[in-house]
Structures are given as structure tokens and as C-alpha cells.
Design an enzyme around this catalytic site. Sequence first.
Site, PDB file in Angstrom:
ATOM      1  N   HIS A 194       2.136   3.713  -6.718  1.00  0.00           N
ATOM      2  CA  HIS A 194       1.058   4.646  -6.375  1.00  0.00           C
ATOM      3  C   HIS A 194       1.259   5.943  -7.158  1.00  0.00           C
ATOM      4  CE1 HIS A 194      -1.149   2.477  -3.260  1.00  0.00           C
ATOM      5  NE2 HIS A 194       0.017   1.967  -2.911  1.00  0.00           N
ATOM      6  N   HIS A 215       4.040  -3.404  -6.224  1.00  0.00           N
ATOM      7  CA  HIS A 215       2.864  -4.141  -6.707  1.00  0.00           C
ATOM      8  C   HIS A 215       2.504  -3.768  -8.154  1.00  0.00           C
ATOM      9  CE1 HIS A 215       0.830  -0.598  -5.099  1.00  0.00           C
ATOM     10  NE2 HIS A 215       0.830  -1.046  -3.863  1.00  0.00           N
ATOM     11  N   ASP A 272       1.759  -7.785   0.500  1.00  0.00           N
ATOM     12  CA  ASP A 272       1.011  -6.571   0.834  1.00  0.00           C
ATOM     13  C   ASP A 272       0.024  -6.885   1.949  1.00  0.00           C
ATOM     14  OD1 ASP A 272       0.338  -3.884   0.666  1.00  0.00           O
ATOM     15  OD2 ASP A 272      -1.067  -4.146  -0.986  1.00  0.00           O
TER      16      ASP A 272
END
Length: 379
Positions: A194, A215, A272
Site C-alpha cells: 500500500h 499482495h 486477502d
Amino acid sequence: MMKTILAENILIKGTWEKDQVLTIENGVIANIETLSGSQTHREAFSTRVHNKLIPGFVDTQVNGGGGVMFNHAPTYQSIKTMAQAHRKFGTTTFFPTLITDDITTIESAAYAVSEAIESGHPSVEGIHFEGPHLSVEKKGVHLSKYIRPLTDRELATYTRKDLGKVMITLAPENTSCDVIRDLVNQGVIVALGHSNAPFEVVERAIEAGATGFTHLYNAMSPFTSREPGMVGAALLSNNTCGIIVDHQHLHPKAVELAFKTKGPSQLMLVTDAMAHVGADEDVIDFFDTHITRVGNKLTTPDGTLAGSCLDMHGAVINCVNDIGISLEEASLMASATPSAFMGINEKVGSIAVGQRANFVELSENNALAHVWQNGEVCV
């Protein structure tokens, strides 16, 4: 209590072995040996497995399951519900994941995981804090009002010694190398994600001790010709990268590229997963909005991709059927690789003496037949 299992096909250290006799004592593998002639007609085996046995799955990123979001109800009961939902799909070890939230919720989540570990829950080995120390530009569905720098109060929670293994996802442009170094020195596993950080900033964070990426490709600065970004740094590093193979987050060729670059020992499957996994509901509340499942895709009302409804068995099958990754390699990505990354590979992640007897039993077409946890069939 001791039992013996005769497995006709079992994956050991990435290789299929035939006719193996496993002795299990108190949920742990005590011995593995090839079936001998004197045992051929013995009727003493507790169980005969004619299908394929692979190690139980290890998922480092589970936001919810069974209709429960960990953020909304950060309690031990929620953890038990999530564990049961994911165990149906072969996940025998997981890390409850708390996404960006306020400090009170963070502390409640920590107490819930502490209770799970103290109670000896067989699926829980720690916790993953995904945020709140992220980049607003790459926040995804994380709420910007909670994104903030790391404070002493949060540090005190992250470094508790009763949480098992602690993983934190953070953005290196908003978290100094000194803080990363301090977290790592106190035993915290730091992953980067992120983030809109340029390549050089990511490199410095790796030098400070960050060992993972959350991810891969998603919610991170992309690879371009003049700025390799976080994606480039991840692919070039020796760090472990989580990857969501649900065919919603990534194009199959992006997965193939990552696999060819990183290999099964540095690429780990994650789900996730949101509350939808193991639940019948298609619309589930999420903070001040909701997440809707249409097919295999989860979105908020504005169309933003919001986690996944992927399970680990589905991730393995997608790798095998659609990416061209072998079952043996996909199994490593779902078990041994995340186990090694989290530092729990002496307990779980492989079928070996001293490991917990956690197995996924697959039929000839790789459908999930049964799940074993601590030597007992639970699904």
C-alpha cells in the site's frame, strides 16, 4: 494418543512418495517410513489414504471468513469463526489480519490473538497488521481517516510477546528506516505494501530489514521504464512476495512473470479473504459501506476492488489449471514458503517428522477430499 496412516501418495519435500506409513503422536508426526513387506497385510493402520496428501495450507492474510470481518469484531470468537470457515478449504494455519483502523481496535485485535494462542487454538500462529501506516495514494479500500504514522502506543502493541509471530504491512515513504529497523530488531516481520514509494526508498527499507511484500503488484508503485517502483524492487529482491491468484487482482500473465522471476520459494499464495469466504451472504457490511460479491469478485459500491472471496485451495487450483504451475510448486507456495517467511517452519508447512500432522487430501482431479489438522480429519 498414537495412530498410523498409510498414504499411497504423499508430497514430501516437493517429491511424491508412494506407500508411506506416518506415525502420529499427540497430533505431531513422529515417524515416516516406506511400507515394508511385513506391513502389507497388517490391519493395524488407523487410516488408509488412497488419494494424494499435501501439507496443510498457511495463509498470512485473512481479513475475515464465515460472515465475520476481524475489524468489525476483533474477538477470539471471531477468530474461531474465521478459522472454521477457512479450514473447510485446507487452511490449517492462518494469521488473522487487521486492516487500517483506530488504536482501540488494534489493541482489541491483539488481545483476541493473545487469547487464541494462550488457549492453544490449532490454526493461529500470530497476527498481521495491514496498516495503518500506509500511503493514502495507494490505500485501496483502507480508510484514509485512519492512516497515520506509527506512535509509541502502536509500537507497544506490535512488540507484545504474547502474540506469536507479528507481521506488519507498511509504506516505507511514511515510515522511517529507523522505525523499520527497530521493529525488526524487536522480532516484528515487516512487509512493504500500500505504497507509492520510488525504487530507492523501497531499497532502503529492505536494507533496514523489511523481508516481504504484501499482495505483489496491487496497491504499490508500478514498474515503468524510468522508475522501477515497488514492483520492480520486489521482483529484483530476495524478499518473499504474497500474491493473490483469484484472476481478479491480477492478469494470469502477471502471475506467470512473478513466478518465473521469484520461483516457488519466494512467492507465497495469500487470499486477502474478506468475510464472504465460507458464508452465504453476498452483501456484507464494511465500515460505513458494504462489499458485494458478484461471481468471484468483491467490490464496494463505487467499484473499488475490496479484498477477495478466494480460498487457498482455489488459489492452488488456479495456479495449476490456469498459470501452468505444477501442483508440487503450488503446494510449496501455499505451505512451506509462507511458513518459512513467518518463521514457523519447525511447526507447520511440510510433511516431516516433528511437524504437526496437518494435511490436505486431494482426489485424482485435485478436488479437495478431506482436511486433516493435528492428525484428525476435520473436514
